[in-house]
Scaffold this motif. Structure first.
Motif, PDB file in Angstrom:
ATOM      1  N   PRO A 163       0.684  -1.345  -0.089  1.00 59.45           N
ATOM      2  CA  PRO A 163      -0.054  -0.188  -0.118  1.00 59.45           C
ATOM      3  C   PRO A 163       0.792   1.313   0.097  1.00 59.45           C
ATOM      4  O   PRO A 163       0.612   2.252  -0.651  1.00 59.45           O
ATOM      5  CB  PRO A 163      -0.778  -0.196   1.181  1.00 59.45           C
ATOM      6  CG  PRO A 163      -0.784  -1.662   1.749  1.00 59.45           C
ATOM      7  CD  PRO A 163       0.440  -2.185   1.132  1.00 59.45           C
ATOM      8  N   GLY A 217       0.818   4.331  -2.784  1.00 56.71           N
ATOM      9  CA  GLY A 217       0.923   5.837  -2.497  1.00 56.71           C
ATOM     10  C   GLY A 217       1.760   6.457  -3.185  1.00 56.71           C
ATOM     11  O   GLY A 217       1.587   7.554  -3.368  1.00 56.71           O
ATOM     12  N   CYS A 225      -4.174   2.638  -6.644  1.00 56.16           N
ATOM     13  CA  CYS A 225      -4.458   2.477  -5.198  1.00 56.16           C
ATOM     14  C   CYS A 225      -5.110   1.224  -4.697  1.00 56.16           C
ATOM     15  O   CYS A 225      -5.014   0.623  -3.773  1.00 56.16           O
ATOM     16  CB  CYS A 225      -5.456   3.908  -4.875  1.00 56.16           C
ATOM     17  SG  CYS A 225      -5.658   4.238  -3.265  1.00 56.16           S
ATOM     18  N   GLY A 234      -5.177  -0.236  -1.007  1.00 56.68           N
ATOM     19  CA  GLY A 234      -5.899   0.674  -0.685  1.00 56.68           C
ATOM     20  C   GLY A 234      -7.336   0.562  -0.281  1.00 56.68           C
ATOM     21  O   GLY A 234      -8.060  -0.125  -1.068  1.00 56.68           O
ATOM     22  N   SER A 235      -7.783   0.839   0.851  1.00 58.70           N
ATOM     23  CA  SER A 235      -9.172   0.355   1.449  1.00 58.70           C
ATOM     24  C   SER A 235     -10.250   1.216   0.801  1.00 58.70           C
ATOM     25  O   SER A 235     -10.800   1.918   1.392  1.00 58.70           O
ATOM     26  CB  SER A 235      -9.264   0.503   2.898  1.00 58.70           C
ATOM     27  OG  SER A 235     -10.478  -0.301   3.388  1.00 58.70           O
ATOM     28  N   GLY A 280      -0.520   4.763   3.034  1.00 60.37           N
ATOM     29  CA  GLY A 280      -0.517   3.218   2.730  1.00 60.37           C
ATOM     30  C   GLY A 280       0.241   2.603   3.770  1.00 60.37           C
ATOM     31  O   GLY A 280       0.119   1.370   3.808  1.00 60.37           O
ATOM     32  N   ILE A 317      -2.294   1.460   6.327  1.00 63.43           N
ATOM     33  CA  ILE A 317      -3.150   0.583   6.010  1.00 63.43           C
ATOM     34  C   ILE A 317      -2.369  -0.877   5.902  1.00 63.43           C
ATOM     35  O   ILE A 317      -2.823  -1.854   6.137  1.00 63.43           O
ATOM     36  CB  ILE A 317      -3.593   0.798   4.451  1.00 63.43           C
ATOM     37  CG1 ILE A 317      -4.256   2.011   4.368  1.00 63.43           C
ATOM     38  CG2 ILE A 317      -4.210  -0.540   3.801  1.00 63.43           C
ATOM     39  CD1 ILE A 317      -5.722   1.683   5.290  1.00 63.43           C
ATOM     40  N   THR A 332     -10.525   3.116   5.364  1.00 66.76           N
ATOM     41  CA  THR A 332     -11.153   3.851   4.158  1.00 66.76           C
ATOM     42  C   THR A 332     -10.740   5.269   4.193  1.00 66.76           C
ATOM     43  O   THR A 332     -10.420   6.070   3.511  1.00 66.76           O
ATOM     44  CB  THR A 332     -12.654   3.703   4.076  1.00 66.76           C
ATOM     45  OG1 THR A 332     -12.905   2.110   3.655  1.00 66.76           O
ATOM     46  CG2 THR A 332     -12.961   4.393   2.883  1.00 66.76           C
ATOM     47  N   THR A 356      -7.323   6.218   3.777  1.00 65.67           N
ATOM     48  CA  THR A 356      -6.821   5.782   2.366  1.00 65.67           C
ATOM     49  C   THR A 356      -7.150   7.072   1.641  1.00 65.67           C
ATOM     50  O   THR A 356      -6.295   7.706   0.817  1.00 65.67           O
ATOM     51  CB  THR A 356      -7.378   4.653   1.814  1.00 65.67           C
ATOM     52  OG1 THR A 356      -7.201   3.520   2.535  1.00 65.67           O
ATOM     53  CG2 THR A 356      -6.993   4.698   0.166  1.00 65.67           C
ATOM     54  N   GLY A 359      -5.646   9.333  -1.136  1.00 64.65           N
ATOM     55  CA  GLY A 359      -5.598   8.199  -2.059  1.00 64.65           C
ATOM     56  C   GLY A 359      -6.626   8.544  -3.110  1.00 64.65           C
ATOM     57  O   GLY A 359      -7.446   9.482  -2.829  1.00 64.65           O
TER      58      GLY A 359
END
Length: 696
Positions: A78, A82, A130, A135-136, A284, A287, A329, A332, A337
């Protein structure tokens, strides 16, 4: 660019030679956008898989596979994503940051649907990287923005403007949703309820055919399968409406918590003194740390949603993942993101519903469904509350699951959720992003900026005026020769009496010979009910435009004499708005540079002009801008105000009636000596003396 214009003109000339009705033409273009949007959705899904293969080592990523990965891959993937996303968004297209839907809504409301073509490229790459790197976020928001940019680009290429271009943008959004979800009805409804906020018949057909066309393309290449394959559920007993009611209430508050936490996280990263293009790397890493232990949060999270729908997660895991997904989320998106919030809403709702379902089924096993039914309803309820769009949420869940038997509790819970979220927060997860920038989508106009602008700044002096007794023949000659569609009727004293449009003249064109001796302008004009003065603010003007069919309004010297002095058009207001937005965005960027750089207190611009940021003099506190006459006294312009709200600074555009607060910080443009005088100003007596010297 010149070749592009030549090709555009060539195609337009060929199209004009074909006898085709306007509505039919829009439907045909809708089909084209739908087909291209369907291919775009397919390409975007494969782009995500491609980057999943790059970052995680497999083009068939799954939750089971993620559990087998070494910890360092989960940590670094992640962050590496990023590192790529940040520069793309910052240097290539700022609109690609975040979930994308608010930018589309703003373009539709304020720029007549004009979206830069480069947004498509930036959004595809940034969001695919992402999501593919863990990425969430979801893929739905990006595909809406990608499809909308596609529709806008095609419309601009064909030189389509106004409401028709906005419709083509909505066609692109519908195609994106339909193509990625295999959900044609939901795609059309999303565009009309969320993007346009209007179910008007005129734009319905192109949007529907665009959505259907995208679905046909998607089904041909990806198969006719719902996004989630689930067992059949049904309403077992009427008693179940009680736990479904509780679910609707909790879904509403979960949506509220998600919205508030998301934007609070954005504020934290916004204030973080760190290079903007590198902030997604920080997000990132966070995450990645979470994903080492709970890989459920990586990507769109459909695998975890499926587990919740099939009742394969224990109650405490379901409860834990609700809060973890909200956090992931928010990190991110907040860090910069690129990805959507719709899939995370489904994730939160599925796990919330699964949790309520397990509790209900344990307490009342004979009269309640298993937890999967509640997970389905929870998905729709949280999504409806977050988007403030119950119709879209209900239909999209139906199409995602292909299950009609659960529709009654789904509708009930969605409505309860929306009632709660709209009661406590008027903005949805999409519109709040715009409101925080001062943009109010009431009739699609930016209130804060427009309040600070006057009619005199946008009015024009090129208009057509005719006298009361002008006969029909002269009116017809004027209609043929003039480039204007609106004519203003005046008397000998130049007092505005009424308005006459080209449409009014067309109604009598066939009777001109018989009416010519009898009818004059006064007989066919419409009384001027909406007139404005130079000192009125443009937010009032835009509200008037939303109530009338004219694109121009007369400007008079005052409401007593009503002497016609100019005209203001909707286009003039929008153009001035765009200039102010550009100026504010530029100033905001420079202001942030000043704030985060101790070395520089002022920035030299051009022609001896400087941009400077400093705390207001104490004399300003509790006084309005219009009373201080800063521009007159010191020859500097205030372009931004940072005001302290809820323990954070909020950036607003100055307007005449703004009253300064104690901790306000202003950003000004002016010559260095003038800025110094203003910055060092101390007391009221000095202010009066300075103002006196300036005036006399």
């Amino acid at each position: 660019m010149k070749k592009f214009e030549i090709l555009s003109s060539f195609l337009l000339n060929r199209i004009k030679n074909i006898k085709i009705e306007e509505h039919t033409f829009m439907v045909i273009i809708g089909v084209v956008i739908g087909v291209l949007g369907g291919f775009g959705a397919i390409f975007f899904r494969f782009a995500i898989k491609f980057f999943q293969g790059i970052f995680f080592g497999s083009f068939h990523y799954s939750l089971e596979y993620a559990n087998t990965l070494p910890w360092y891959i989960k940590l670094l993937a992640p962050a590496a994503g990023g590192l790529i996303v940040g520069p793309i968004v910052y240097y290539f297209a700022r609109e690609a940051k975040g979930h994308g839907v608010p930018e589309v809504m703003e373009a539709v409301a304020l720029r007549d649907g004009k979206i830069r073509p480069r947004v498509m490229i930036a959004k595809v790459i940034a969001s695919a990287v992402c999501i593919g790197s863990g990425g969430s976020v979801g893929r739905e928001g990006p595909i809406v923005q990608i499809g909308s940019a596609l529709g806008s680009t095609i419309g601009q290429f064909l030189k389509i403007t106004g409401a028709k271009l906005r419709t083509l943008v909505a066609c692109g959004a519908a195609a994106g949703i339909a193509g990625t979800f295999n959900a044609p009805i939901a795609g059309a409804l999303f565009s009309m309820e969320v993007i346009l906020g209007d179910f008007g018949i005129s734009q319905f057909s192109p949007i529907v055919v665009s959505s259907v066309s995208a679905t046909v393309v998607s089904r041909h290449f990806l198969g006719n399968f719902p996004a989630f394959v689930i067992p059949k559920y049904q309403l077992v007993h009427v008693f179940e409406m009680i736990p479904y009611t509780i679910l609707g209430i909790l879904a509403g508050f979960s949506a509220l918590f998600f919205i508030n936490f998301l934007y609070k996280t954005e504020d934290i990263f916004e204030e973080l003194k760190f290079p903007e293009p590198l902030k997604p790397v920080i997000g990132g890493f966070i995450i990645g740390i979470l994903g080492i232990f709970i890989p459920h949060i990586f990507g769109v999270g459909y695998d975890s949603i499926t587990l919740a729908l099939h009742g394969k997660l224990v109650w405490y895991m379901l409860l834990f993942l609700i809060f973890l997904k909200i956090f992931a989320t928010s990190i991110t998106i907040g860090s910069g993101g690129s990805g959507g919030v719709f899939a995370p809403s489904l994730f939160i709702g599925a796990h919330l519903g699964g949790f309520i379902g397990i509790i209900s089924h344990k307490l009342f096993p004979s009269i309640t469904s298993t937890s999967g039914a509640y997970a389905i309803v929870g998905m729709g309820a949280v999504a409806a509350g977050a988007m403030h769009a119950p119709i879209t949420a209900i239909v999209i869940i139906f199409e995602l699951t292909n299950n009609y038997t659960i529709i009654l509790p789904l509708m009930f819970s969605c409505i309860i959720s929306v009632l709660i979220t709209t009661h406590f927060k008027k903005d949805s997860i999409y519109t709040l992003k715009l409101s925080r920038r001062g943009i109010n989508l009431f009739k699609g106009h930016e209130i804060n900026i427009l309040k600070s602008l006057k009619v005199s700044q946008a009015m024009k002096y090129n208009f057509e005026k005719i006298y009361l007794n002008t006969n029909i023949k002269k009116l017809m000659d004027l209609m043929v020769k003039s480039t204007h569609n609106i004519f203003f009727v005046i008397n000998k004293e130049n007092k505005l009496i009424g308005i006459l449009s080209v449409d009014d003249l067309r109604k009598i064109i066939f009777d001109m010979d018989s009416l010519q001796p009898l009818i004059v302008a006064y007989d066919i004009m419409v009384p001027a009910k909406h007139i404005v003065t130079p000192e009125e603010s443009l937010d009032i003007i835009m509200k008037i435009f939303s109530e009338v069919n004219y694109d121009e309004l007369p400007v008079v010297n005052n409401l007593e004499e009503k002497k016609l002095i100019g005209v203001i058009s909707k286009k003039d207001v929008i153009d001035l708005y765009n200039q102010e937005i550009l100026k504010r965005d530029t100033a905001t960027t420079l202001s942030r540079f000043i704030s985060t750089t101790e070395r520089y207190k002022e920035i030299h611009l051009v022609n001896n002009k400087y941009l400077s940021e400093f705390k207001i003099p104490d004399f300003f506190i509790d006084k309005k801008i219009k009373d201080l006459k800063i521009a007159n006294v010191f020859n500097v312009e205030i372009i931004l105000i940072k005001t302290f709200v809820n323990k954070n600074y909020s950036i607003i555009t100055p307007f005449a009636d703004y009253k300064f607060s104690k901790d306000d910080i202003i950003t000004v443009i002016g010559e260095k000596e003038d800025i110094r005088k203003l910055k060092n100003f101390k007391n009221e007596e000095g202010w009066i003396w300075t103002y006196f010297l300036h005036k006399y």
